[in-house]
Motif scaffolding. Structure first.
Motif, PDB file in Angstrom:
ATOM      1  N   SER A   1      68.255  31.510  -6.527  1.00 54.92           N
ATOM      2  CA  SER A   1      67.894  30.460  -5.578  1.00 54.92           C
ATOM      3  C   SER A   1      69.128  29.887  -4.891  1.00 54.92           C
ATOM      4  O   SER A   1      69.118  29.594  -3.699  1.00 54.92           O
ATOM      5  CB  SER A   1      67.119  29.348  -6.286  1.00 54.92           C
ATOM      6  OG  SER A   1      67.905  28.758  -7.301  1.00 54.92           O
ATOM      7  N   THR A   2      70.227  29.748  -5.654  1.00 51.99           N
ATOM      8  CA  THR A   2      71.469  29.246  -5.070  1.00 51.99           C
ATOM      9  C   THR A   2      72.014  30.211  -4.041  1.00 51.99           C
ATOM     10  O   THR A   2      72.448  29.819  -2.950  1.00 51.99           O
ATOM     11  CB  THR A   2      72.517  28.999  -6.169  1.00 51.99           C
ATOM     12  OG1 THR A   2      71.993  28.073  -7.120  1.00 51.99           O
ATOM     13  CG2 THR A   2      73.799  28.445  -5.580  1.00 51.99           C
TER      14      THR A   2
ATOM     15  N   LYS B   1      67.232  32.933 -12.281  1.00 49.09           N
ATOM     16  CA  LYS B   1      66.452  32.333 -11.196  1.00 49.09           C
ATOM     17  C   LYS B   1      67.265  31.281 -10.454  1.00 49.09           C
ATOM     18  O   LYS B   1      67.209  31.183  -9.224  1.00 49.09           O
ATOM     19  CB  LYS B   1      65.162  31.730 -11.756  1.00 49.09           C
ATOM     20  CG  LYS B   1      64.126  32.766 -12.184  1.00 49.09           C
ATOM     21  CD  LYS B   1      62.844  32.102 -12.664  1.00 49.09           C
ATOM     22  CE  LYS B   1      61.802  33.139 -13.057  1.00 49.09           C
ATOM     23  NZ  LYS B   1      60.537  32.506 -13.543  1.00 49.09           N
ATOM     24  N   ARG B   2      68.033  30.492 -11.189  1.00 52.40           N
ATOM     25  CA  ARG B   2      68.873  29.479 -10.540  1.00 52.40           C
ATOM     26  C   ARG B   2      69.937  30.129  -9.665  1.00 52.40           C
ATOM     27  O   ARG B   2      70.194  29.684  -8.547  1.00 52.40           O
ATOM     28  CB  ARG B   2      69.534  28.595 -11.595  1.00 52.40           C
ATOM     29  CG  ARG B   2      68.577  27.604 -12.254  1.00 52.40           C
ATOM     30  CD  ARG B   2      69.329  26.700 -13.206  1.00 52.40           C
ATOM     31  NE  ARG B   2      68.438  25.718 -13.824  1.00 52.40           N
ATOM     32  CZ  ARG B   2      68.833  24.821 -14.733  1.00 52.40           C
ATOM     33  NH1 ARG B   2      70.100  24.790 -15.125  1.00 52.40           N
ATOM     34  NH2 ARG B   2      67.968  23.965 -15.249  1.00 52.40           N
ATOM     35  N   GLN B   3      70.560  31.190 -10.188  1.00 51.50           N
ATOM     36  CA  GLN B   3      71.565  31.873  -9.398  1.00 51.50           C
ATOM     37  C   GLN B   3      70.966  32.489  -8.148  1.00 51.50           C
ATOM     38  O   GLN B   3      71.549  32.430  -7.060  1.00 51.50           O
ATOM     39  CB  GLN B   3      72.254  32.950 -10.238  1.00 51.50           C
ATOM     40  CG  GLN B   3      73.251  32.411 -11.241  1.00 51.50           C
ATOM     41  CD  GLN B   3      74.057  33.514 -11.902  1.00 51.50           C
ATOM     42  OE1 GLN B   3      73.732  34.693 -11.785  1.00 51.50           O
ATOM     43  NE2 GLN B   3      75.106  33.137 -12.606  1.00 51.50           N
TER      44      GLN B   3
END
Length: 236
Positions: A217-218, A213-215
């Motif tokens: 969003s980034t 999810k972080r990747q």
């Protein structure tokens, strides 16, 4: 056109797999004099550490390089040798796999391997060494890509062998721990170790979801920033 071609490819694949399964069943029924004896030999091969250990080790060395999931061998290692010795066997084998991948990606067969990866949509981005380290850690930490694809992609950059091994080997070995631990716990009937292994699986799964999810969003933020009109575009 593309969708219909993809459907035909999937249909051909399933037909091929069905044919292979039928041939295997026919060979078993034809050449196995005693099915019970054969099943007992397979059980010994998986569970008994003294039964055909050399064949297991030989398969562990070469079959993961050909794309067979290493998790299967991790489960067998725990069932045959227990957790401690099983982790030692898997650790040595993984180090060998990584050295083979590094040697392949720094030899004359590198173009062949890269073309193979390109056809399947796997590419290592061009970046400096510090960026490669961050990218490699994120790639290996996520249990998304197959084991050997990770090894080859990380080896395809310009990282030296020591850095490649320091990043790849501990993280890949960490992924193997719950498999070996769980099957080793089943072998020794250690319920505590079994639940620890299940907890590790759960932690890895949650961690992988959070990292993904972080990747995502980034990447979305980066794409929006790149797509945003500049002041020159607005003036024009």
């Amino acid at each position: 056109m593309t969708e219909s071609r993809s459907r035909r490819s999937r249909a051909s694949l399933w037909l091929a797999l069905t044919l292979v399964a039928m041939v295997v069943v026919a060979m078993v029924l034809t050449f196995a004099n005693d099915i019970g004896q054969m099943l007992g030999q397979i059980k010994d091969f998986v569970l008994n550490p003294n039964a055909q250990t050399e064949w297991y080790l030989l398969a562990l060395v070469f079959l993961p390089v050909l794309g067979i999931p290493v998790s299967l061998f991790c489960i067998m290692a725990g069932a045959k040798f227990g957790f401690g010795w099983g982790m030692l066997v898997i650790g040595i084998a993984m180090a060998g796999h990584m050295l083979m991948c590094f040697a392949a990606m720094h030899s004359y067969i590198k173009p062949l391997v890269k073309r193979f990866l390109d056809r399947r949509g796997y590419q290592a981005p061009a970046m400096n060494e510090s960026s490669q380290v961050n990218w490699a850690v994120g790639l290996v930490a996520l249990p998304v890509l197959p084991y050997m694809v990770k090894n080859i992609l990380v080896a395809s950059g310009t990282l030296p062998l020591r850095t490649y091994m320091m990043i790849n080997w501990p993280l890949q070995l960490l992924h193997a721990v719950p498999y070996v631990m769980f099957s080793g716990a089943v072998k020794s009937q250690n319920l505590t170790l079994m639940w620890v292994a299940i907890g590790m699986f759960l932690i890895f799964w949650i961690g992988a979801r959070v990292l993904q999810k972080r990747q995502n969003s980034t990447e979305s933020a980066t794409n929006q920033k790149n797509d945003a009109p500049t002041s020159d575009d607005q003036t024009g």
